[in-house]
Design a protein around this motif. Structure first.
Motif: not given
Length: 459
Positions: A101-105, A108-115
């Motif tokens: 879970y830590i690795q994939t999260t 992933a882009d949605d970990c960093y982008y507010p939109e």
């Protein structure tokens, strides 16, 4: 041309460019259980942007992992984080599902982008309606709010409530008692807003978003920091020396220093305080909310239950801290972020039962709820409360016994009594020596009808 088209479409050009760069250089995550004898080492290399460090720390905090040591550094547009983490019992992270879970999260882009993953928690969700409350607290207010929600056929699914310096913020997730889903009827949401507004009376500022608005899943802790920062809870600091707060019996005090590092163009921030879970998340939230970027930093534990954090920061405009007023604001905001989550009172866990009934019992026994967390476990409601008397003094043993008798022996457990000798579930012991950072100070002053200034509902 692509950047021009993005600008014409109302898209943040810099954000589009950042995503292009990140697409060419995706985050690299390494999780190593061999590099340290007593901790799992997580290394994250990624393109640097404002909020990157917070996004990584938030993932670790959400898993209730403890960051024992960490350092981070940015060189131009690249960022490197290294975290030594354990579980709450001090063990390495060996579970394959958690590691995956830590690795994939983190990759992933949605970990960093507010939109994609908005910092105020706006992503599709249909199972609840979120209610946000901020303002000035008063005795028994949580009990009354719960009673109003129950009367409006709202079931509290989960909630978290913090207080600091006579201010309070709460994020409450409710469901319709009949359907078990989100409340999407615009008229009904308006009725709930009006009822809470009539109860709270204070300053105007009731806002509601009906079903046509974006549905949202709120990251409660991140949102609470934002709400209290926007509410300027740091302005109501107690009468103590700025930069140094008392730590209580046997605890290191909170010390924050902000000094120039002119030769490198940074401002150096050093925090020393009692160590606890999610401390790094709280301080990084504050620095991010103030629109500063952490370029370099290190955190570690110190002997005697202490924590040390050192940051080298610049404002997002590229400048270091430039005035005494700005320096003092940084100190106050960091102190507030550290203290919001602090709860030194009696910690009780209650399983099952109506929230409105439980909070009424606390109110009738003259107790102050200094902090509250409401969740579910195996389909059963779990309520955690941090309690003191209205002046922030210890809870007497006879009061604990009275509550136990009213709520039920099997449903109530004393999870933590920090001022008792055994620190466990012993109803015959007194709680002594409380110093309230959260609910204690709020309820110390009986100021009726100075209440929540903001009510916001969204489904």
């Amino acid at each position: 041309m692509a950047l021009t088209a993005a600008a014409a479409a109302g898209v943040d050009v810099h954000d589009e460019y950042a995503k292009l760069v990140r697409g060419m250089n995706p985050p690299r995550v390494v999780i190593d259980n061999e590099a340290s004898d007593d901790a799992t080492v997580i290394r994250v290399d990624s393109v640097n942007s404002h909020g990157t460090l917070l996004a990584v720390v938030q993932v670790i905090a959400d898993l209730n992992l403890v960051i024992r040591k960490a350092y981070f550094s940015s060189d131009g547009s690249w960022f490197m984080d290294v975290f030594n983490v354990t579980d709450r019992d001090g063990n390495k992270i060996l579970d394959d599902r958690t590691i995956s879970y830590i690795q994939t999260t983190l990759e992933a882009d949605d970990c960093y982008y507010p939109e994609v993953r908005n910092t105020v928690g706006i992503v599709p969700a249909e199972e609840y309606t979120a209610i946000e409350l901020t303002g000035t607290d008063r005795p028994g207010l949580l009990s009354e709010v719960c009673a109003v929600l129950a009367g409006m056929r709202c079931v509290v699914r989960s909630a978290e409530l913090w207080t600091h310096n006579t201010r309070v913020a709460a994020v409450v997730h409710v469901m319709d008692a009949g359907s078990g889903g989100a409340i999407e009827d615009e008229a009904r949401i308006g009725d709930i807003s009006r009822c809470l507004g009539n109860l709270l009376r204070g300053r105007s500022g009731v806002r509601a978003a009906a079903a046509a608005s974006p549905r949202g899943r709120t990251h409660k802790e991140r949102r609470l920091h934002q709400m209290m920062f926007d509410d300027r809870d740091y302005d109501g600091a107690a009468a103590s020396t700025p930069g140094k707060r008392r730590g209580g019996a046997g605890r290191p005090p909170t010390e924050v220093s902000v000094t120039p590092c002119a030769e490198r163009g940074y401002t150096a921030v050093v925090v020393r305080c009692r160590d606890r879970p999610k401390l790094l998340f709280d301080t990084v939230c504050a620095i991010t909310d103030m629109q500063y970027v952490i370029h370099h930093g290190t955190v570690s534990s110190e002997p005697g239950d202490g924590a040390y954090q050192e940051y080298y920061i610049r404002h997002v405009d590229g400048h270091p801290v430039r005035s005494e007023a700005e320096r003092q604001r940084v100190v106050q905001c960091l102190e507030a972020a550290i203290e919001r989550r602090t709860a030194d009172g009696l910690e009780l866990e209650v399983r099952a039962g109506l929230l409105s009934d439980i909070t009424r019992i606390f109110r009738e026994n003259g107790l102050t709820i200094r902090r509250a967390e409401i969740s579910s476990e195996g389909g059963e409601a779990v309520y955690t409360f941090y309690l003191s008397d209205p002046q922030g003094h210890p809870v007497e043993a006879k009061t604990i016994e009275a509550i136990r008798a009213q709520i039920g022996e099997a449903r109530l457990r004393v999870k933590h009594n920090p001022f008792a000798g055994d620190g466990g579930d012993n109803p015959a012991t007194n709680v002594a020596g409380s110093t309230a950072f959260l609910f204690g100070n709020l309820f110390k002053f009986y100021r009726p009808f100075q209440n929540f200034s903001l009510i916001k509902l969204y489904s």
